[in-house]
Scaffold this active site. Structure first.
Site, short mmCIF file in Angstrom:
data_model
loop_
_atom_site.label_atom_id
_atom_site.label_comp_id
_atom_site.label_asym_id
_atom_site.label_seq_id
_atom_site.Cartn_x
_atom_site.Cartn_y
_atom_site.Cartn_z
N HIS A 31 28.82 48.82 51.70
CA HIS A 31 29.51 47.67 51.12
C HIS A 31 28.86 46.38 51.59
O HIS A 31 29.26 45.83 52.61
CB HIS A 31 30.98 47.70 51.53
CG HIS A 31 31.71 48.93 51.09
ND1 HIS A 31 31.55 50.15 51.71
CD2 HIS A 31 32.59 49.16 50.08
CE1 HIS A 31 32.30 51.06 51.11
NE2 HIS A 31 32.94 50.50 50.12
N HIS A 265 30.70 44.96 45.67
CA HIS A 265 31.68 45.35 46.67
C HIS A 265 31.26 46.61 47.41
O HIS A 265 31.16 46.60 48.64
CB HIS A 265 33.04 45.58 45.99
CG HIS A 265 34.14 45.89 46.95
ND1 HIS A 265 34.21 47.06 47.66
CD2 HIS A 265 35.21 45.16 47.32
CE1 HIS A 265 35.29 47.03 48.42
NE2 HIS A 265 35.90 45.90 48.24
N GLU A 409 58.01 52.46 59.67
CA GLU A 409 57.36 53.57 60.37
C GLU A 409 55.85 53.41 60.41
O GLU A 409 55.19 53.70 61.42
CB GLU A 409 57.71 54.91 59.71
CG GLU A 409 59.19 55.28 59.73
CD GLU A 409 59.96 54.62 58.61
OE1 GLU A 409 59.35 53.96 57.74
OE2 GLU A 409 61.20 54.75 58.59
N HIS A 471 66.06 64.56 53.89
CA HIS A 471 65.92 64.28 55.32
C HIS A 471 65.64 65.53 56.15
O HIS A 471 65.53 65.43 57.37
CB HIS A 471 67.19 63.58 55.84
CG HIS A 471 67.28 62.15 55.41
ND1 HIS A 471 67.31 61.78 54.07
CD2 HIS A 471 67.32 60.99 56.13
CE1 HIS A 471 67.39 60.45 54.00
NE2 HIS A 471 67.39 59.96 55.21
#
Lengths: 658, 658
Positions: A31, A265, A409, A471
């Site tokens: 890149h 890119h 999280e 869950h």
């Protein structure tokens, strides 16, 4: 900095552009666009601001630099080379080649001066937030009047992609909340991503968003050195809020035909365009990887700041010897050795959930390990991760030991990596096991880069009960076992939980996931320190006819099954196997002693997918588990309805022996 | 709505509060606080705005309601019951019990009227963005002047936790970019999460952030019915931007001792506090689950809107019969059957990367399947997911077929679920396989709720080469196989890739992950439609002595190994195994014909972790793979250095036969 030499700046920045083009061209992969676009920002930062000493890359009070946009790795390698790190030009010439120090994306521990592994977008800026928090925590703990031994910045270069990823939103929100004033992000606002202009997918007002997070924001021309200098100084002057500087840049700056396009890119420019770009920028066409005279001197890291710090540190050691030892111990990653004194013991047959046992063990260890800090993603009462008597780490009170990560999280995972890789801290973080899925990107990077992070994953199975299938983890334990260098430990009772924590603390070369129950389990009077071997014989008979293998909460079901089989005259060995990774690390002789090859009548029981258990039950064995999603009901009902019972195990043994 | 009866409103809202308290209390498990806090908002929305017909829950132009804060499931169950869905009070009394229609979190397909499965935070609001996009797409495709057959809102109730999760940031940014004006989010701004006040972790200016995303924002008292009405009307009036309404509420509203505390978030109130709350709110203490007269009438869904729509639809069918059929076909999930006409064929031994073959196959199918739409998380040129000749779906041009998700894998995953569960659309989405980790939360929900989403995961192994270990999946394929109801297909060449796409389209009961190479592979002249069986004999001999099993790019290495062994006089069968799930679904007889039990000399080869392969190689076989992270170098080098070679396979066979 009024005497800043624009001439020297341009020479250095263009040198970086040349190195980036040449490296990518030689590899025919990489890149080039980002390094060329951010060369000006990086040149200013590294030549004028970065406090570091390439001769001593582990100096604790160095500024941290994180290239969150890790795909632009040639930028970092160029900076490391030019500023004096032990990264010879030959390594840059072998960019992305086998055995080189210049892999496709920067790897922590592989290349000197690389502070963290980046590439997967959004991780680096999050790790940096963790590092900036580590800095504030260490400063709060160890600085004293006239003894500012911890006082450094954490700088980040981030891309559009970094700021689109959810993990960066989470961590930036939290960094704003925590007021991490020494975190400074340079946002490469080049308006180009792989698919094209950011107009097609990313049109929000990024600076307004960061302002909403409580950040200090600026927007500048990223090719104007004086503007970069001024903005960096303004960011430094803002001490209460993290700073982000939107640097308007042209991707592939200097390329006559590709600058400002997505084409530059992620692909080499091609030899002809490299030639044209070098002509355009005034870079000699030969040799490639050209470093003009004076550039290294301009970019050189300076040992001066570290020498001043060393002088201060010597005074500190004399004036505050206990603190100095504690600081050194933290940096050295020193861990307790007097485990017998530290670890609580649990009385059989008392019933206690392993999450509760974990909370007790954690607190016991924390009292002996002052740099053990952590938190939970808003599940403290459930994860039992709080440290009794310790305060929260908050803006203005970094001296606490508990981090309120919020319902974030993934940011927690990334920040734990940053806390660990900053040095001085041993971090842990808790959430429900099911949400390990949300932070898997960060867990993988911890494993890949050897970050000794500890995950406290509670509510580990259908034992969650009423919360239901959304869950109830069924695939998560096995899925975590597939990650190399991650140690997964699922203790069977409180005693094994204490052993698991010890193993986690002692594992300093990678992350450890503790897998803990919501529900109560009997404390087994045979559970022992042998759990540290990953698998061991819990109950046995002379000349057993079958082996029953289980982990975690299913071990007590296996014990019942063995008792039932014993009643029927079938002698079965019960093996508790809390950790596949620890067991695999044992000698073949040990493993064969636990699972003798001739004993092929084997049944495993785990409240999760059976995929993988063939490794231990063998072709002739039976793996009992749950190869479908769970159900909402009291957990004992779910276990029964899904056939995870002593009766089912006994029936399987009968089937095998008949 | 000036005649809105506050008395009736309060009675209905308090009835919901009573049902929520009683349900959680009876289960001794659940989250009463949110339903009690949001009862006013929900009552207004469902009684005054929601366009639906409980007697026909699948009416395509109904408003969609998504309870993103799925832990407040008793709120949704109460609304469904009171408004007339087939959810008897008895089901509410069996909240969270085995076999009930009222599981701990709302489950799509399990309970009538539940539009999507929620609970894992951030997913619902993202699914809703997908639904709102589906609505705009269908409207653009099928509406004609005077025939607005698609014109509905998507409403969401979201919590603090939803808005902390990164996935919601990603999808809200994209929803703003796309200008999804018919998406209306009610944010339960109660300032409480499980760990306590949101002051401890979530102090950003949420409304300013949403304004930065390009949303219309409002803040109201969430207990003031007239304010809720006015805000909803204002949100509806804003057609160019999605709307978010911050509803300031008191969690556990009505509870004298627990309202406004985190204690009421995830635990029953306790019998005494339920009693006090009922007294406080004027709810009779007996019977529990009390529904006063008039409440059902007030909350009742009305068939009027649907009847009007039906009349319009009949006119539409007459005026625009072709469009009507296409609309119906899309809703029915009709898929092609003339596969021989559709699927391209590939000439052996031409070399082509399976990602490239996938692009060709996708385009061929899309020409025959007008409701197949999708996109990529900013990796279009790499994933080969673009549809030739089709336009992007953008604000003001919803009629296109290609979605620019940006670097937002998790939002892509969630929005794909919403596109699928809205009805009328068959969605796919692409990214690098390594970033399946970032969207795992959404993949799991697709599997759990049976959403027929197709994932195009390219760059599937160390075959990625130079990008290095951060981008080389080693554990992802096996890890995806652990997810129940997810079909994972890793084709060995272009021919198998066409079969894989067919299987993906034909799998209408769950998601399918296509695992595709970056690097070119030889088109095998023996590859066949048998790939749909998951595993099949590619090359054979009479009475073979060994079986070589591989998936994807490693099949051609196995072919070389078999040739080499053949040269040495060892006859080996080669089994191509693109999909474990499809193979497991075959008869035992078929599976035994491919892998005869007596043939125990088996070697597997897959460029990933070996965990799990014991299932097919058995205790006496050898699994060759990579049980560590990758390395940055040209891919052929990495394969060789890691020992994934025909020579290694041949050596393993020798070892087994000796």
């Amino acid at each position: 900095m009024s005497d800043y030499s624009l001439e020297k700046h341009n020479l250095a920045a263009n040198t970086i552009r040349g190195l980036a083009m040449d490296g990518v061209q030689a590899a025919n992969s990489g890149h080039p666009g980002m390094p060329m676009g951010m060369a000006d920002v990086a040149t200013v930062l590294w030549s004028q601001f970065l406090k570091h000493n390439p001769a001593d890359p582990t100096w604790p009070d160095r500024d941290r630099f994180v290239l969150s946009a890790g795909h632009g790795s040639m930028l970092l390698y160029s900076l490391l080379h030019l500023s004096g790190y032990d990264l010879p030009l030959d390594e840059l010439k072998h960019f992305r080649q086998w055995g080189s120090k210049t892999p496709g994306h920067p790897e922590y521990g592989h290349t000197v001066g690389v502070e963290t592994t980046t590439g997967p977008l959004g991780q680096g800026i999050t790790v940096a937030a963790g590092m900036a928090l580590a800095e504030r925590w260490l400063a709060a703990r160890f600085n004293r009047p006239d003894f500012e031994i911890v006082d450094h910045y954490t700088y980040v270069i981030a891309s559009d992609g970094d700021l689109m990823e959810g993990i960066s939103h989470e961590s930036s929100s939290l960094a704003g909340h925590l007021g991490l004033g020494k975190l400074i992000v340079f946002y490469d606002d080049n308006e180009i991503s792989i698919d094209g202009s950011t107009d097609i997918s990313f049109t929000e007002d990024v600076m307004a968003r960061y302002a909403a997070y409580g950040w200090h924001t600026q927007s500048i021309d990223g090719h104007d050195p004086l503007a970069i200098i001024a903005a960096t100084e303004a960011a430094q002057a803002e001490t209460e809020r993290p700073s982000i500087i939107a640097c308007h840049t042209t991707i592939g700056f200097g390329s006559p035909n590709q600058a400002g396009t997505s084409g530059v890119h992620g692909s080499p420019l091609g030899e002809e365009e490299v030639r044209l770009t070098k002509l355009n920028l005034g870079i000699p066409l030969e040799p490639t990887f050209f470093v003009p005279a004076g550039v290294k001197a301009f970019m050189a890291g300076d040992s001066g700041a570290q020498e001043e710090w060393q002088a201060l540190w010597r005074e500190y050691q004399e004036a505050l010897p206990d603190l100095a030892v504690a600081f050194d111990d933290g940096l050295a990653g020193k861990i307790p050795t007097n485990w017998d004194d530290i670890l609580p013991t649990f009385e059989p047959p008392k019933k206690i959930a392993t999450r509760n046992a974990s909370g007790q063990v954690l607190n016991a260890i924390a009292r002996h390990m002052p740099n053990l800090i952590g938190g939970s993603a808003d599940l403290t009462p459930s994860n039992k991760t709080d440290l009794k008597g310790e305060e929260d780490i908050q803006k203005g009170n970094y001296d606490g030991r508990y981090i309120r990560f919020g319902v974030r999280e993934h940011a927690m995972g990334g920040m734990l990596n940053g806390l660990a890789q900053h040095g001085g801290i041993r971090p842990y973080g808790g959430t429900f096991l099911i949400f390990s899925d949300y932070m898997r990107g960060s867990i993988r990077l911890a494993a890949l880069s050897g970050a000794p992070v500890i995950y406290v994953f509670t509510h580990d199975s259908i034992g969650v009960g009423e919360d239901g299938p959304t869950h109830q983890p069924v695939e998560q334990v096995m899925s975590l076992r597939t990650i190399p260098n991650l140690t997964v430990i699922r203790p069977a009772d409180a005693t094994e939980t204490a052993v698991a924590w010890r193993c986690a603390i002692e594992n300093t070369t990678g992350p450890t996931a503790l897998i803990l129950t919501r529900q109560n389990l009997i404390t087994n009077n045979k559970s022992s320190a042998d759990a540290a071997r990953g698998g061991y014989i819990l109950h046995d008979h002379p000349n057993p006819k079958a082996i029953l293998i289980a982990s975690g909460s299913e071990v007590e079901i296996m014990e019942k099954a063995a008792a039932q089989l014993g009643f029927e005259g079938i002698l079965a060995r019960v093996v508790s196997m809390p950790s596949w990774e620890l067991f695999a690390a044992q000698s073949q002789a040990y493993r064969d002693s636990v699972l003798p090859p001739h004993l092929t009548a084997r049944v495993s029981l785990e409240a999760g997918v059976t995929l993988g258990w063939e490794r231990y039950v063998g072709s002739q064995g039976i793996a009992i588990g749950i190869d479908h999603f769970g159900a909402s009901a009291p957990y004992a009902t779910v276990y029964k309805e899904f056939g995870l019972t002593a009766e089912a195990v006994a029936a399987a043994v009968h089937l095998l022996l008949d």
